[in-house]
Design a protein around this motif. Structure first.
Motif, PDB file in Angstrom:
ATOM      1  N   GLY A   1      -2.207  -1.504  -0.202  1.00 31.14           N
ATOM      2  CA  GLY A   1      -2.554  -0.357   0.613  1.00 31.14           C
ATOM      3  C   GLY A   1      -4.024  -0.413   1.024  1.00 31.14           C
ATOM      4  O   GLY A   1      -4.739  -1.368   0.703  1.00 31.14           O
ATOM      5  N   LEU A   2      -4.474   0.611   1.708  1.00 30.12           N
ATOM      6  CA  LEU A   2      -5.859   0.644   2.194  1.00 30.12           C
ATOM      7  C   LEU A   2      -6.880   0.658   1.061  1.00 30.12           C
ATOM      8  O   LEU A   2      -7.984   0.136   1.207  1.00 30.12           O
ATOM      9  N   GLN A   3      -6.527   1.254  -0.061  1.00 32.51           N
ATOM     10  CA  GLN A   3      -7.443   1.307  -1.204  1.00 32.51           C
ATOM     11  C   GLN A   3      -7.202   0.151  -2.182  1.00 32.51           C
ATOM     12  O   GLN A   3      -7.722   0.178  -3.297  1.00 32.51           O
TER      13      GLN A   3
ATOM     14  N   GLU B   1       4.870   0.462  -1.887  1.00 34.77           N
ATOM     15  CA  GLU B   1       6.219  -0.029  -1.592  1.00 34.77           C
ATOM     16  C   GLU B   1       6.504   0.144  -0.109  1.00 34.77           C
ATOM     17  O   GLU B   1       6.136   1.148   0.494  1.00 34.77           O
ATOM     18  N   SER B   2       7.160  -0.840   0.447  1.00 34.05           N
ATOM     19  CA  SER B   2       7.473  -0.832   1.865  1.00 34.05           C
ATOM     20  C   SER B   2       8.859  -1.440   2.043  1.00 34.05           C
ATOM     21  O   SER B   2       9.387  -2.071   1.140  1.00 34.05           O
TER      22      SER B   2
END
Length: 149
Positions: A115-117, A122-123
């Motif tokens: 993720g961004l962080q 999950e995707s």
């Protein structure tokens, strides 16, 4: 000849990396990869077992008919002409989502990505690699007949 070999040496490395990536994906999704050897086609399973395939098994026991291409492309054209603002890959993506939702989530795969962080998120994505053209054509024909698209 040596200059020619040096010029295209990267291709061998690229091919080997592609094969290794396919093995990793097969292990992650508990599937198999299929490739050709000097002895013919083989299927390498996620657990490392390798089985020989004859050409009939490789093609599902029959050769696919060439005429299906024109039929499927004609159906896609009919559907796309009703949605001229949609880009081709958008159209295909939208159709795959529709097919999946109408067929019990066919092709849905789960994955984790950063993720961004930097955390794991999950995707899901759709994988239609193994969908037979016959099933896809039936789906497209129903859309055209019912004017859903």
């Amino acid at each position: 000849m040596t200059e020619h070999k040096r010029k295209f040496e990267w291709i061998d490395k690229w091919v080997k990396m592609t094969g290794e990536r396919a093995r990793i994906d097969a292990k992650a999704h508990k599937t198999a990869i299929v490739y050709r050897t000097d002895q013919g086609w083989v299927r390498e399973h996620h657990d490392g077992t390798i089985e020989r395939m004859n050409s009939k098994e490789n093609r599902g026991g029959k050769v696919r008919e060439k005429e299906r291409i024109d039929r499927i492309m004609s159906l896609l054209q009919i559907i796309w002409e009703k949605q001229t603002d949609v880009r081709f890959n958008q159209l295909i993506s939208n159709l795959q989502v529709m097919y999946s939702s109408q067929n019990g989530g066919y092709g849905q795969r789960k994955m984790k990505e950063k993720g961004l962080q930097g955390d794991e998120v999950e995707s899901t994505y759709l994988d239609f690699f193994f969908l037979e053209d016959e099933r896809w054509e039936e789906f497209l024909q129903r859309l055209v007949d019912n004017e859903e698209a």
